[in-house]
Design a protein around this motif. Sequence first.
Motif, PDB file in Angstrom:
ATOM      1  N   TYR A  70     -30.944   0.433  -1.304  1.00 17.12           N
ATOM      2  CA  TYR A  70     -30.214   0.722  -1.987  1.00 17.12           C
ATOM      3  C   TYR A  70     -29.351  -0.154  -2.197  1.00 17.12           C
ATOM      4  O   TYR A  70     -28.637  -0.963  -1.689  1.00 17.12           O
ATOM      5  CB  TYR A  70     -29.174   2.068  -0.907  1.00 17.12           C
ATOM      6  CG  TYR A  70     -29.876   3.535  -0.821  1.00 17.12           C
ATOM      7  CD1 TYR A  70     -29.923   4.481  -1.607  1.00 17.12           C
ATOM      8  CD2 TYR A  70     -30.652   3.544   0.044  1.00 17.12           C
ATOM      9  CE1 TYR A  70     -30.974   5.827  -1.887  1.00 17.12           C
ATOM     10  CE2 TYR A  70     -31.708   4.357   0.380  1.00 17.12           C
ATOM     11  CZ  TYR A  70     -31.683   5.674  -0.328  1.00 17.12           C
ATOM     12  OH  TYR A  70     -32.245   6.933  -0.124  1.00 17.12           O
ATOM     13  N   ASP A  71     -28.019   0.067  -3.879  1.00 17.25           N
ATOM     14  CA  ASP A  71     -26.937  -0.443  -3.987  1.00 17.25           C
ATOM     15  C   ASP A  71     -26.239  -0.837  -2.014  1.00 17.25           C
ATOM     16  O   ASP A  71     -26.124   0.384  -1.690  1.00 17.25           O
ATOM     17  CB  ASP A  71     -26.157   0.080  -4.777  1.00 17.25           C
ATOM     18  CG  ASP A  71     -26.635   0.550  -6.475  1.00 17.25           C
ATOM     19  OD1 ASP A  71     -27.653  -0.221  -6.470  1.00 17.25           O
ATOM     20  OD2 ASP A  71     -25.965   0.833  -7.137  1.00 17.25           O
TER      21      ASP A  71
ATOM     22  N   ASP B 217     -22.917  -0.184  -1.647  1.00 15.11           N
ATOM     23  CA  ASP B 217     -21.653   0.717  -1.947  1.00 15.11           C
ATOM     24  C   ASP B 217     -22.321   1.828  -1.506  1.00 15.11           C
ATOM     25  O   ASP B 217     -21.599   2.709  -1.329  1.00 15.11           O
ATOM     26  CB  ASP B 217     -20.982   0.781  -2.392  1.00 15.11           C
ATOM     27  CG  ASP B 217     -21.243   1.051  -3.870  1.00 15.11           C
ATOM     28  OD1 ASP B 217     -22.661   0.949  -4.152  1.00 15.11           O
ATOM     29  OD2 ASP B 217     -20.435   1.260  -4.669  1.00 15.11           O
ATOM     30  N   TYR B 218     -23.760   2.090  -1.226  1.00 15.13           N
ATOM     31  CA  TYR B 218     -24.638   3.596  -1.629  1.00 15.13           C
ATOM     32  C   TYR B 218     -24.339   4.511  -0.160  1.00 15.13           C
ATOM     33  O   TYR B 218     -24.590   3.902   0.785  1.00 15.13           O
ATOM     34  CB  TYR B 218     -25.564   3.483  -1.971  1.00 15.13           C
ATOM     35  CG  TYR B 218     -26.095   5.109  -2.494  1.00 15.13           C
ATOM     36  CD1 TYR B 218     -25.872   5.775  -3.445  1.00 15.13           C
ATOM     37  CD2 TYR B 218     -27.476   5.615  -1.313  1.00 15.13           C
ATOM     38  CE1 TYR B 218     -26.771   6.839  -4.017  1.00 15.13           C
ATOM     39  CE2 TYR B 218     -27.316   7.039  -1.566  1.00 15.13           C
ATOM     40  CZ  TYR B 218     -27.181   7.618  -2.660  1.00 15.13           C
ATOM     41  OH  TYR B 218     -27.888   8.911  -2.934  1.00 15.13           O
TER      42      TYR B 218
ATOM     43  N   ILE C 288     -25.262   6.774   2.290  1.00 11.91           N
ATOM     44  CA  ILE C 288     -27.068   6.459   2.210  1.00 11.91           C
ATOM     45  C   ILE C 288     -26.653   7.391   4.374  1.00 11.91           C
ATOM     46  O   ILE C 288     -26.781   8.415   4.085  1.00 11.91           O
ATOM     47  CB  ILE C 288     -28.078   5.630   2.865  1.00 11.91           C
ATOM     48  CG1 ILE C 288     -28.991   6.075   3.261  1.00 11.91           C
ATOM     49  CG2 ILE C 288     -27.481   4.723   3.486  1.00 11.91           C
ATOM     50  CD1 ILE C 288     -29.987   7.403   2.082  1.00 11.91           C
TER      51      ILE C 288
ATOM     52  N   GLU D  77     -25.693  10.597   2.785  1.00 15.25           N
ATOM     53  CA  GLU D  77     -26.193  11.410   2.299  1.00 15.25           C
ATOM     54  C   GLU D  77     -26.975  12.309   3.243  1.00 15.25           C
ATOM     55  O   GLU D  77     -27.509  13.261   3.387  1.00 15.25           O
ATOM     56  CB  GLU D  77     -26.980  10.705   1.720  1.00 15.25           C
ATOM     57  CG  GLU D  77     -28.804  11.773   0.894  1.00 15.25           C
ATOM     58  CD  GLU D  77     -29.310  10.066  -0.022  1.00 15.25           C
ATOM     59  OE1 GLU D  77     -30.234  10.708  -0.066  1.00 15.25           O
ATOM     60  OE2 GLU D  77     -29.128   9.750  -1.176  1.00 15.25           O
TER      61      GLU D  77
ATOM     62  N   TRP E  73     -17.133  10.170  -3.852  1.00 16.90           N
ATOM     63  CA  TRP E  73     -17.637   8.889  -3.628  1.00 16.90           C
ATOM     64  C   TRP E  73     -18.381   9.400  -5.184  1.00 16.90           C
ATOM     65  O   TRP E  73     -18.029   8.124  -5.780  1.00 16.90           O
ATOM     66  CB  TRP E  73     -18.940   8.538  -3.034  1.00 16.90           C
ATOM     67  CG  TRP E  73     -19.523   7.629  -2.938  1.00 16.90           C
ATOM     68  CD1 TRP E  73     -19.058   5.781  -2.484  1.00 16.90           C
ATOM     69  CD2 TRP E  73     -20.960   6.770  -3.943  1.00 16.90           C
ATOM     70  NE1 TRP E  73     -20.003   5.018  -3.154  1.00 16.90           N
ATOM     71  CE2 TRP E  73     -20.955   6.029  -4.014  1.00 16.90           C
ATOM     72  CE3 TRP E  73     -21.811   8.012  -4.706  1.00 16.90           C
ATOM     73  CZ2 TRP E  73     -22.013   4.961  -5.407  1.00 16.90           C
ATOM     74  CZ3 TRP E  73     -22.918   7.010  -4.770  1.00 16.90           C
ATOM     75  CH2 TRP E  73     -22.997   6.019  -5.061  1.00 16.90           C
ATOM     76  N   MET E  74     -19.060   9.525  -5.667  1.00 15.27           N
ATOM     77  CA  MET E  74     -19.823   9.783  -6.799  1.00 15.27           C
ATOM     78  C   MET E  74     -18.123   9.874  -7.893  1.00 15.27           C
ATOM     79  O   MET E  74     -18.453   8.802  -9.074  1.00 15.27           O
ATOM     80  CB  MET E  74     -20.635  10.950  -6.832  1.00 15.27           C
ATOM     81  CG  MET E  74     -21.852  11.109  -6.446  1.00 15.27           C
ATOM     82  SD  MET E  74     -22.951  12.132  -7.042  1.00 15.27           S
ATOM     83  CE  MET E  74     -21.787  13.562  -6.349  1.00 15.27           C
TER      84      MET E  74
ATOM     85  N   SER F 208     -16.782   5.994  -7.952  1.00 18.21           N
ATOM     86  CA  SER F 208     -17.057   4.790  -8.220  1.00 18.21           C
ATOM     87  C   SER F 208     -17.675   5.299  -9.660  1.00 18.21           C
ATOM     88  O   SER F 208     -17.975   4.406 -10.312  1.00 18.21           O
ATOM     89  CB  SER F 208     -17.873   4.755  -7.334  1.00 18.21           C
ATOM     90  OG  SER F 208     -18.381   4.897  -6.034  1.00 18.21           O
ATOM     91  N   TYR F 209     -18.345   6.306 -10.376  1.00 16.77           N
ATOM     92  CA  TYR F 209     -18.149   6.334 -11.724  1.00 16.77           C
ATOM     93  C   TYR F 209     -18.120   7.140 -12.241  1.00 16.77           C
ATOM     94  O   TYR F 209     -18.482   8.459 -12.699  1.00 16.77           O
ATOM     95  CB  TYR F 209     -20.210   6.512 -10.870  1.00 16.77           C
ATOM     96  CG  TYR F 209     -21.060   5.391 -10.170  1.00 16.77           C
ATOM     97  CD1 TYR F 209     -20.979   4.049 -11.029  1.00 16.77           C
ATOM     98  CD2 TYR F 209     -20.845   6.226  -8.949  1.00 16.77           C
ATOM     99  CE1 TYR F 209     -22.235   3.074 -10.530  1.00 16.77           C
ATOM    100  CE2 TYR F 209     -22.286   4.884  -8.806  1.00 16.77           C
ATOM    101  CZ  TYR F 209     -22.665   3.935  -9.125  1.00 16.77           C
ATOM    102  OH  TYR F 209     -23.289   2.901  -8.170  1.00 16.77           O
TER     103      TYR F 209
ATOM    104  N   LYS G 172     -27.688  13.307 -10.190  1.00 17.80           N
ATOM    105  CA  LYS G 172     -27.519  13.645  -9.184  1.00 17.80           C
ATOM    106  C   LYS G 172     -27.258  15.133  -8.176  1.00 17.80           C
ATOM    107  O   LYS G 172     -27.346  15.064  -6.952  1.00 17.80           O
ATOM    108  CB  LYS G 172     -26.057  12.420  -7.983  1.00 17.80           C
ATOM    109  CG  LYS G 172     -26.615  11.760  -7.246  1.00 17.80           C
ATOM    110  CD  LYS G 172     -28.285  11.440  -7.006  1.00 17.80           C
ATOM    111  CE  LYS G 172     -28.857  11.124  -5.489  1.00 17.80           C
ATOM    112  NZ  LYS G 172     -29.629  10.185  -5.417  1.00 17.80           N
TER     113      LYS G 172
END
Length: 532
Positions: free
Chosen positions: A313-314, A316-317, A319, A322, A347-348, A351-352, A362
């Motif tokens: 994973y990236d 900063d993901y 996990i 999750e 976080w999503m 971050s995005y 996602k």
Amino acid sequence: MYKILLADDEGIVIDSLKMIIQKNYGAQCDIESAKTGRSVVEMAEMFRPDIIFMDIQMPGINGIEAMKEIRKTNPKVVFIVVSAYDKFDYAREALNLGALDYINKPFDRRTILDVLSRAMAGLDQEKRIRSKSLEIREKMETVQPLIENGFVYSILFQDNFAEETENYKNLLDIKVNYGFMEVVEFGSEEEGKKLTNAVGTGIRLQKQYINIRETIREFQDCITGSMMGNKIMLFVPADVPKSDYNDRTDRIEKCRAMIDRLQERFEAEVRVGVGRIKPIAKMADSYREALEALNVAPSRVAHAEDLPVGCSYDSDYPIEVENALFDAVGNGNRDLAAEKAEQFFGWMEESYPDHLMDVRLKSLEFVLLAEKKAYESGGQTYHFTSRTDYLPTVMGFGDFSDLRHWFVVHMSQAAMDVATKKDETSDDLISRVRSRIDLEYSGELSLDLISRDENVSSYYLSRLFKEEMGENFMEYLTGVRINKAKELMNNTDRPMKEICVSVGYSDPNYFSRIFKKTTGMTPTEYREDRLR
């Protein structure tokens, strides 16, 4: 046999002590003596006494200094200080060095025998403790492999058994919450990425399992599973959630050295697969990585970190968030699922912020996976068209706010479905069992009979019944039968033998015993008491 060393610069004192000891203990004691501080230290190192009578003032090294030296090589020895100097400082320092007592000269026979008796009693107690400890260690050596195998089985193959895993951790004194799996594979010859004659080698080495286990432990601080076919699974505890390059290199070198020793001792080819560090609850993933590493790499040691094994994973993901989210869904914990869903969506969004389409995808991916868990938990029927509106709904959200709400609601709903279906399934089963008892209490009911009719194991039904009702199956059945018997005695004048048979007991004497055990009185006493 007690080994006693007498240390005094006066021969008459040594002779007096020796006479008192020999007269009262005879051959139970082996006695030596010394008259200077230096000779005491040398004699103590050679003779290894259990008890030392030590004079304070001796030529050369004094008694206090001699005690300090002797303590370095014989920390368990019992000192009894004997001195003509009634000085507090001497007594205090002697006691600080662990002296059992401080006796002033001149002494009498009773004083010496009293302190010697206490010293011997202390030594005997120490021997009993050591003997018991050795006995326990011997027993533990017998059951340790069973406990270790139980732990490995628990972390790899039993989902949602956190309490059982914790019990094993306590038994094995495992303090960490991380670790990784290694798979040790045996065979006859290497052919590419495989070892040949896996079955034959596994059968041959089964008899050598204990020796193999001991060899592994020469190189690995690990928990060892049993031999399954031609493989042994190892759990290696870890202090940190991720290994660095040096740790990985050291691990590979240890495995290589272990392989050399195993091949030398047991005349078999050996390979080792190493999984990534995971939380203990995720050891099944590390185990799969170790197996996959063996399948991917032809080398003797295959480490998942070095290979295209598993998913990366990236940096900063989240996990762990999750994993916690899907664990909460699988455990039916709605509140925790909602909390982790909020955390992951946050976080999503943070971050995005400019990738709404990716966040939509996602969110949809997670909801579908969560609902799959809910379906697989049992008790629901999957309908192919039940989620027709999901994609247009998600695509219709123009901002994060509505999408977040949809995501959190569906994730928490999946968790609730898991919990509800588990409860409903259990409740329905116990309800059917209770109804059957209420209707058929007069017949030959048994836990085995009902378990077979319900197509569940008697162990599962017994445990579930006790959890739901607070009493076991037989206690509940007995309660129903006794209550029916009391009802018949209160409202009819039927003979006691007839009542006994009508509530499911063929033996009146047994019925009477059960009735008295339950109510505190016999059936006759109960009926007479109601007639008064």
